[in-house]
Enzyme design. Structure first.
Site, mmCIF file in Angstrom:
data_model
loop_
_atom_site.group_PDB
_atom_site.id
_atom_site.type_symbol
_atom_site.label_atom_id
_atom_site.label_comp_id
_atom_site.label_asym_id
_atom_site.label_seq_id
_atom_site.Cartn_x
_atom_site.Cartn_y
_atom_site.Cartn_z
ATOM 1 N N TYR A 1 -9.808 -15.912 20.646
ATOM 2 C CA TYR A 1 -9.329 -17.299 20.783
ATOM 3 C C TYR A 1 -9.741 -18.128 19.571
ATOM 4 O O TYR A 1 -8.962 -18.931 19.064
ATOM 5 C CB TYR A 1 -9.874 -17.943 22.064
ATOM 6 C CG TYR A 1 -9.231 -17.406 23.305
ATOM 7 C CD1 TYR A 1 -7.947 -17.805 23.672
ATOM 8 C CD2 TYR A 1 -9.884 -16.482 24.107
ATOM 9 C CE1 TYR A 1 -7.336 -17.295 24.801
ATOM 10 C CE2 TYR A 1 -9.279 -15.975 25.245
ATOM 11 C CZ TYR A 1 -8.009 -16.380 25.590
ATOM 12 O OH TYR A 1 -7.398 -15.873 26.707
ATOM 13 N N LYS B 1 -3.103 -10.425 25.448
ATOM 14 C CA LYS B 1 -3.963 -10.323 24.277
ATOM 15 C C LYS B 1 -5.220 -9.543 24.627
ATOM 16 O O LYS B 1 -5.623 -9.578 25.796
ATOM 17 C CB LYS B 1 -4.305 -11.698 23.693
ATOM 18 C CG LYS B 1 -4.801 -12.770 24.680
ATOM 19 C CD LYS B 1 -6.030 -12.562 25.516
ATOM 20 C CE LYS B 1 -7.355 -12.307 24.906
ATOM 21 N NZ LYS B 1 -8.438 -12.196 25.953
HETATM 22 P P1 NDP Z 1 -8.783 -6.813 35.477
HETATM 23 O O1 NDP Z 1 -9.846 -5.792 35.351
HETATM 24 O O2 NDP Z 1 -8.992 -7.907 36.450
HETATM 25 O O3 NDP Z 1 -7.395 -6.100 35.853
HETATM 26 C C1 NDP Z 1 -6.866 -5.052 35.108
HETATM 27 C C2 NDP Z 1 -5.931 -4.238 36.001
HETATM 28 O O4 NDP Z 1 -5.414 -3.169 35.214
HETATM 29 C C3 NDP Z 1 -6.634 -3.558 37.178
HETATM 30 O O5 NDP Z 1 -6.717 -4.390 38.306
HETATM 31 C C4 NDP Z 1 -5.723 -2.368 37.438
HETATM 32 O O6 NDP Z 1 -4.598 -2.823 38.192
HETATM 33 C C5 NDP Z 1 -5.160 -2.047 36.048
HETATM 34 N N1 NDP Z 1 -5.774 -0.842 35.471
HETATM 35 C C6 NDP Z 1 -5.100 0.276 35.119
HETATM 36 N N2 NDP Z 1 -5.915 1.209 34.614
HETATM 37 C C7 NDP Z 1 -7.153 0.684 34.658
HETATM 38 C C8 NDP Z 1 -8.427 1.177 34.290
HETATM 39 N N3 NDP Z 1 -8.586 2.392 33.750
HETATM 40 N N4 NDP Z 1 -9.508 0.381 34.479
HETATM 41 C C9 NDP Z 1 -9.369 -0.856 34.994
HETATM 42 N N5 NDP Z 1 -8.169 -1.377 35.343
HETATM 43 C C10 NDP Z 1 -7.077 -0.617 35.197
HETATM 44 O O7 NDP Z 1 -8.491 -7.385 34.015
HETATM 45 P P2 NDP Z 1 -7.815 -8.769 33.633
HETATM 46 O O8 NDP Z 1 -6.690 -9.047 34.530
HETATM 47 O O9 NDP Z 1 -8.866 -9.782 33.466
HETATM 48 O O10 NDP Z 1 -7.300 -8.413 32.130
HETATM 49 C C11 NDP Z 1 -6.128 -7.681 31.894
HETATM 50 C C12 NDP Z 1 -5.591 -8.002 30.488
HETATM 51 O O11 NDP Z 1 -5.317 -9.392 30.420
HETATM 52 C C13 NDP Z 1 -6.550 -7.706 29.342
HETATM 53 O O12 NDP Z 1 -5.834 -7.252 28.220
HETATM 54 C C14 NDP Z 1 -7.169 -9.057 29.040
HETATM 55 O O13 NDP Z 1 -7.615 -9.189 27.706
HETATM 56 C C15 NDP Z 1 -6.020 -9.983 29.339
HETATM 57 N N6 NDP Z 1 -6.474 -11.313 29.736
HETATM 58 C C16 NDP Z 1 -5.903 -12.402 29.153
HETATM 59 C C17 NDP Z 1 -6.270 -13.668 29.509
HETATM 60 C C18 NDP Z 1 -5.583 -14.857 28.932
HETATM 61 O O14 NDP Z 1 -6.071 -15.958 29.106
HETATM 62 N N7 NDP Z 1 -4.473 -14.679 28.235
HETATM 63 C C19 NDP Z 1 -7.365 -13.899 30.483
HETATM 64 C C20 NDP Z 1 -7.846 -12.691 31.101
HETATM 65 C C21 NDP Z 1 -7.422 -11.450 30.713
HETATM 66 P P3 NDP Z 1 -4.037 -1.965 39.428
HETATM 67 O O15 NDP Z 1 -5.153 -1.920 40.432
HETATM 68 O O16 NDP Z 1 -2.856 -2.753 39.887
HETATM 69 O O17 NDP Z 1 -3.674 -0.618 38.893
#
Ligand code: NDP
Length: 380
Positions: free
Chosen positions: A209, A124
């Protein structure tokens, strides 16, 4: 609300009832985007899911991914970079992808996954606009793959119990819901503060949420929204996206839902529901663990004790069950599209300083699939 200790507590045990499948028949996933959510919540959830197994990682950071792969028992050849994502087509053990990327990338990877015949579980918010979200639904339909919006709250026992209390009439006619989801993150430089990656500020991230839970608990769709946004002048974090949003939703039954989300307030996540005959409080309401549900009616005040089950494992179990059965998920892409419509109306209301009307829809659970099968509750 009176302290639950003043009266009695009752206990509800919640158990995953789907069979635990042998690893080779579980649904195989590739996770795309190895950030905080993946590492801290999803890897453990895969370990707990009896229906799912993690087969591949897709990343822009191969070094980090190789380290994680080793810890997860995956091979170096299970790590793909974004440019070679389509090679997953030749992996019959990977039936689904879990998209955990910044919001604006959800559409691209959903479409790419659909093109290679993989089912899609997408974090989401589903995307950053109604147009993108609708395109994702269409792409998956055209390819004959399932699309689920990863709304963990709708698979969470505390929220399921609250929904039963509300819809089963325990609180009488429900008049008001008040939800707050606020925190002080993110820090400067995070993609969540960049419009082209996040699509919006606290609304798309944490305010969702409040919105989605009001729709889930009531089962209704709002027909009118009224909103304000605010960003602290001079706070450089909020040059591109908003800090806070206050929004009110009106539902056909007369229910009013009042909500506040922010990136500028110390953490608080609660939800109160007021009915003619009683009220309930979820506090905390939206955390990953330690949720509490308190119920206060004319006859009793109690805390409903519910055995905690990993929210992400429940969500994964549900989607894997759908992949195996071919049934539409409880929170399909359409459920995410509807929230996107309402969020666009919220921003419009804030911009124009007036209430914004939405299509008036009667009926319950109009954008949801069949109720999840895996959760059954037993009074202890
Ligand atoms: P993070 O920033 O921690 O991780 C995102 C990952 O996406 C990065 O580590 C990277 O992985 C990849 N990525 C690819 N392109 C980009 C870019 N241009 N900039 C930054 N990251 C990039 O985010 P989250 O894990 O917190 O969030 C990811 C998704 O999950 C979002 O849509 C968020 O809304 C959702 N979310 C949902 C939650 C829930 O409770 N359901 C809670 C937290 C987040 P790599 O290094 O492997 O390429």
């Amino acid at each position: 609300m009176t302290s639950p200790d003043a009266t009695h507590s009752d206990a509800i045990q919640t158990q995953a009832r789907l069979p635990v499948l042998p690893p080779h028949v579980r649904v195989g996933y590739a996770v795309i985007g190895l950030g905080e959510l993946t590492e801290e919540q999803l890897y453990p959830a895969f370990h707990l899911s009896g229906q799912s197994r993690l087969c591949a990682l897709v990343t822009g950071n191969r070094e980090k991914a190789l380290e994680q792969a080793e810890l997860l028992g995956l091979r170096p050849q299970d790590v793909y970079d974004y440019d070679h994502f389509e090679e997953l087509k030749d992996r019959p053990d990977v039936q689904a992808v879990f998209i955990v990327l910044p919001n604006s990338l959800h559409r691209e990877y959903t479409e790419r996954a659909a093109r290679i015949g993989k089912h899609v579980l997408c974090e989401k918010p589903l995307s950053v606009s109604v147009a993108d979200a609708e395109a994702m639904v269409l792409a998956c339909k055209a390819a004959g793959v399932l699309l689920m919006t990863a709304y963990r709250i709708q698979y969470t026992p505390h929220h399921q119990a609250a929904r039963e209390l509300i819809q089963g009439g325990t609180l009488g006619k429900v008049k008001m819901m008040a939800a707050i989801d606020v925190q002080t993150e993110p820090n400067e430089g995070q993609w969540r503060l960049k419009r082209d990656l996040a699509g919006g500020g606290s609304l798309l991230d944490v305010g969702l949420y409040c919105l989605n839970t009001a729709r889930y608990l009531s089962g209704e769709e709002p027909y009118e929204v009224f909103a304000y946004t605010h960003s602290t002048p001079g706070d450089e974090r909020f040059g591109e996206v908003e800090e806070s949003v206050s929004f009110t939703l009106r539902f056909p039954s007369g229910l009013i839902s009042s909500n506040f989300c922010s990136y500028g307030t110390s953490k608080h996540r609660s939800l109160r529901v007021l009915g003619e005959k009683g009220n309930l409080l979820l506090d905390p309401a939206f955390d990953y663990t330690s949720l509490r549900l308190m119920v206060d009616t004319e006859t009793e005040v109690r805390e409903t004790l519910i055995r905690e089950t990993d929210q992400f494992a429940l969500e994964l179990d549900h989607f894997s069950g759908c992949v195996l059965s071919g049934e539409a998920p409880f929170t399909p892409g359409e459920e995410g599209v509807q929230d996107q419509r309402i969020m666009e109306a919220i921003y419009r209301s804030a911009r124009e300083g007036r209430p914004v009307q939405l299509e008036r829809l009667e009926g319950r659970d109009l954008f949801r699939g069949k109720k999840p099968a895996q959760i059954e509750r037993e009074r202890a």
